[in-house]
Enzyme design. Structure first.
Site, PDB file in Angstrom:
ATOM      1  CG  ASP A  67      -0.278  -0.470   2.540  1.00 27.23           C
ATOM      2  OD1 ASP A  67       0.935  -0.733   2.517  1.00 27.23           O
ATOM      3  OD2 ASP A  67      -1.126  -0.752   3.460  1.00 27.23           O
ATOM      4  CG  ASN A 136      -8.834  -1.823  11.988  1.00 24.70           C
ATOM      5  OD1 ASN A 136      -8.206  -2.695  11.626  1.00 24.70           O
ATOM      6  ND2 ASN A 136      -9.654  -0.781  11.485  1.00 24.70           N
ATOM      7  CG  HIS A 138      -5.887  -2.399   8.771  1.00 32.14           C
ATOM      8  ND1 HIS A 138      -6.117  -0.952   9.625  1.00 32.14           N
ATOM      9  CD2 HIS A 138      -4.616  -2.609   8.934  1.00 32.14           C
ATOM     10  CE1 HIS A 138      -4.654  -0.815   9.670  1.00 32.14           C
ATOM     11  NE2 HIS A 138      -3.873  -1.710   9.517  1.00 32.14           N
ATOM     12  CD  GLU A 143      -8.635   0.861   7.849  1.00 29.49           C
ATOM     13  OE1 GLU A 143      -8.726  -0.129   8.607  1.00 29.49           O
ATOM     14  OE2 GLU A 143      -8.297   1.861   7.961  1.00 29.49           O
TER      15      GLU A 143
END
Ligand code: F6R
Length: 263
Positions: A67, A136, A138, A143
């Site tokens: 990313d 979380n 990800h 996400e």
């Protein structure tokens, strides 16, 4: 899913680096998928050390990063391209022309995502993909609620991720809220996936990844579908897992088997 529980973060780095260097030595022109963030830094240091001691060479390696921040050019201090240069590429014999990070400042980001996908494909696909994990769940910047079949695309970051990453930015510095990330479908196509996690604040995400239902609410849970996913964690990240002793037992047996096969 293979779960390897180690005593501490240093052992996680050592195990990850050994796995990557064995891959490279087996296949010197491997295609590696790489990650940024704080977790892989110690593993990259260990790989640099292996390189300096002639135990591994990156000369014929190709790499694709997961990313990049959208709107940030590769020479920006906060770009993931800059991070990779600083943490790994500048210190080993990799040909930087063979290292790919999504182009954060592409004129047409949608087209750039398609080109990135095509480039991975025409390179023969990723042999081993390194991942960290967000609190979380990800992976990359996929996400919660990301499609489990998603491809490389532009993604909005959650406030939780923005807050977690604020530590890398100074108070008056612009912090991007958008990114380009490989999709979960893209990640799942890697031949092997290796996820590293350390520290107590990752413990719940690890439970959701390993034991939880496969759900877009925990993107890393999609790794349960991968035929060769390795989760390498320290005791703190493993602290909420059931069956810890069983995972340790399996790993001891695997080590014995690998030694007897000379792997
Ligand atoms: C980084 C990335 C992210 C991080 C994750 C964990 O390229 O894709 O998914 O792996 O946010 O970050 P750290 O390691 O800083 O806790």
């Amino acid at each position: 899913m293979k779960v390897v529980i180690l005593n501490n973060a240093a052992e996680v780095a050592q195990y990850g680096a050994t796995l990557f260097s064995k891959q490279i030595n087996r296949k010197p022109n491997s295609v590696l998928g790489l990650a940024t963030g704080s977790t892989p830094v110690a593993m990259y240091k260990q790989l640099i050390d292996f390189y300096k001691h002639n135990q591994v060479s990156f000369r014929n390696i190709k790499s694709f990063n997961l990313d990049e921040y959208l709107g940030v050019s590769g020479d920006h201090q906060q770009s993931y391209r800059h991070f990779m240069n600083e943490q790994l590429f500048n210190h080993v014999d990799i040909n930087k022309a063979n290292t790919f990070v999504p182009v954060g400042d592409a004129k047409n980001p949608i087209e750039a995502c398609e080109v990135y996908e095509q480039n991975i494909k025409s390179s023969g696909g990723i042999d081993v993909q390194l991942l960290g994990i967000g609190r979380n769940g990800h992976i990359g910047f996929n996400e919660p609620s990301s499609s489990l079949g998603s491809r490389t695309r532009v993604k909005t970051l959650t406030q939780e991720t923005i807050d977690d990453n604020a530590r890398f930015f100074s108070a008056d510095e612009f912090q991007p809220h958008l990114s380009i990330t490989m999709g979960i479908g893209t990640i799942l196509e890697a031949k092997q996936v290796v996820l590293l996690a350390t520290g107590e604040n990752k413990a719940q995400a690890i439970v959701d990844t390993v034991q939880g239902p496969i759900t877009a609410q925990c993107p890393a849970s999609a790794l349960q579908l991968h035929p060769d996913a390795v989760i390498i964690i320290d005791e703190a990240a493993a602290s909420l897992l059931e069956n810890q002793e069983f995972f340790r037992h399996i790993e001891r047996e695997n080590q014995k088997l690998e030694q007897s096969l000379g792997l």
